[in-house]
Design a protein around this motif. Structure first.
Motif, PDB file in Angstrom:
ATOM      1  N   ALA A   1       0.835  -1.203   0.000  1.00 34.91           N
ATOM      2  CA  ALA A   1       0.000   0.000   0.000  1.00 34.91           C
ATOM      3  C   ALA A   1       0.867   1.249   0.000  1.00 34.91           C
ATOM      4  O   ALA A   1       0.581   2.221  -0.711  1.00 34.91           O
ATOM      5  N   PHE A   2       1.944   1.240   0.755  1.00 35.81           N
ATOM      6  CA  PHE A   2       2.854   2.379   0.783  1.00 35.81           C
ATOM      7  C   PHE A   2       3.479   2.618  -0.591  1.00 35.81           C
ATOM      8  O   PHE A   2       3.539   3.757  -1.070  1.00 35.81           O
ATOM      9  N   LEU A   3       3.938   1.545  -1.240  1.00 35.47           N
ATOM     10  CA  LEU A   3       4.557   1.702  -2.556  1.00 35.47           C
ATOM     11  C   LEU A   3       3.557   2.206  -3.590  1.00 35.47           C
ATOM     12  O   LEU A   3       3.897   3.025  -4.447  1.00 35.47           O
ATOM     13  N   ILE A   4       2.318   1.732  -3.523  1.00 35.79           N
ATOM     14  CA  ILE A   4       1.287   2.207  -4.442  1.00 35.79           C
ATOM     15  C   ILE A   4       1.024   3.695  -4.224  1.00 35.79           C
ATOM     16  O   ILE A   4       0.931   4.470  -5.180  1.00 35.79           O
ATOM     17  N   LEU A   5       0.920   4.113  -2.966  1.00 36.14           N
ATOM     18  CA  LEU A   5       0.711   5.535  -2.681  1.00 36.14           C
ATOM     19  C   LEU A   5       1.893   6.384  -3.136  1.00 36.14           C
ATOM     20  O   LEU A   5       1.707   7.472  -3.687  1.00 36.14           O
ATOM     21  N   VAL A   6       3.097   5.903  -2.916  1.00 42.19           N
ATOM     22  CA  VAL A   6       4.280   6.650  -3.354  1.00 42.19           C
ATOM     23  C   VAL A   6       4.282   6.793  -4.872  1.00 42.19           C
ATOM     24  O   VAL A   6       4.516   7.875  -5.405  1.00 42.19           O
ATOM     25  N   LEU A   7       4.025   5.700  -5.579  1.00 44.94           N
ATOM     26  CA  LEU A   7       3.996   5.765  -7.041  1.00 44.94           C
ATOM     27  C   LEU A   7       2.874   6.665  -7.535  1.00 44.94           C
ATOM     28  O   LEU A   7       3.021   7.369  -8.535  1.00 44.94           O
ATOM     29  N   PHE A   8       1.741   6.677  -6.856  1.00 39.01           N
ATOM     30  CA  PHE A   8       0.614   7.521  -7.242  1.00 39.01           C
ATOM     31  C   PHE A   8       0.958   8.998  -7.087  1.00 39.01           C
ATOM     32  O   PHE A   8       0.685   9.813  -7.961  1.00 39.01           O
TER      33      PHE A   8
END
Length: 60
Positions: free
Chosen positions: A49-56
């Motif tokens: 979830a953290f990586l998805i938010l960072v990429l977003f």
């Protein structure tokens, strides 16, 4: 004077890193628990979830 302090800093760093490597080598059988890297499914979900938010938020 500055050169002496720099050399002393390098020597202290070498001693501390050598000690750290020796401690890790002594605990190599239980390294994941010693370092605290026990990852279960819940941790993987949080990391994903953290990586998805960072990429977003970092997309251009």
């Amino acid at each position: 004077m500055i050169e002496g302090i720099a050399v002393l800093g390098i020597l202290v760093g070498l001693v501390l890193s050598t000690h750290g490597i020796a401690v890790l080598f002594a605990n190599r059988n239980n390294l994941m628990d010693f370092v605290g890297l026990l990852i279960d499914k819940n941790h993987l979900r949080v990391i994903a979830a953290f990586l998805i938010l960072v990429l977003f938020f970092l997309r251009d």
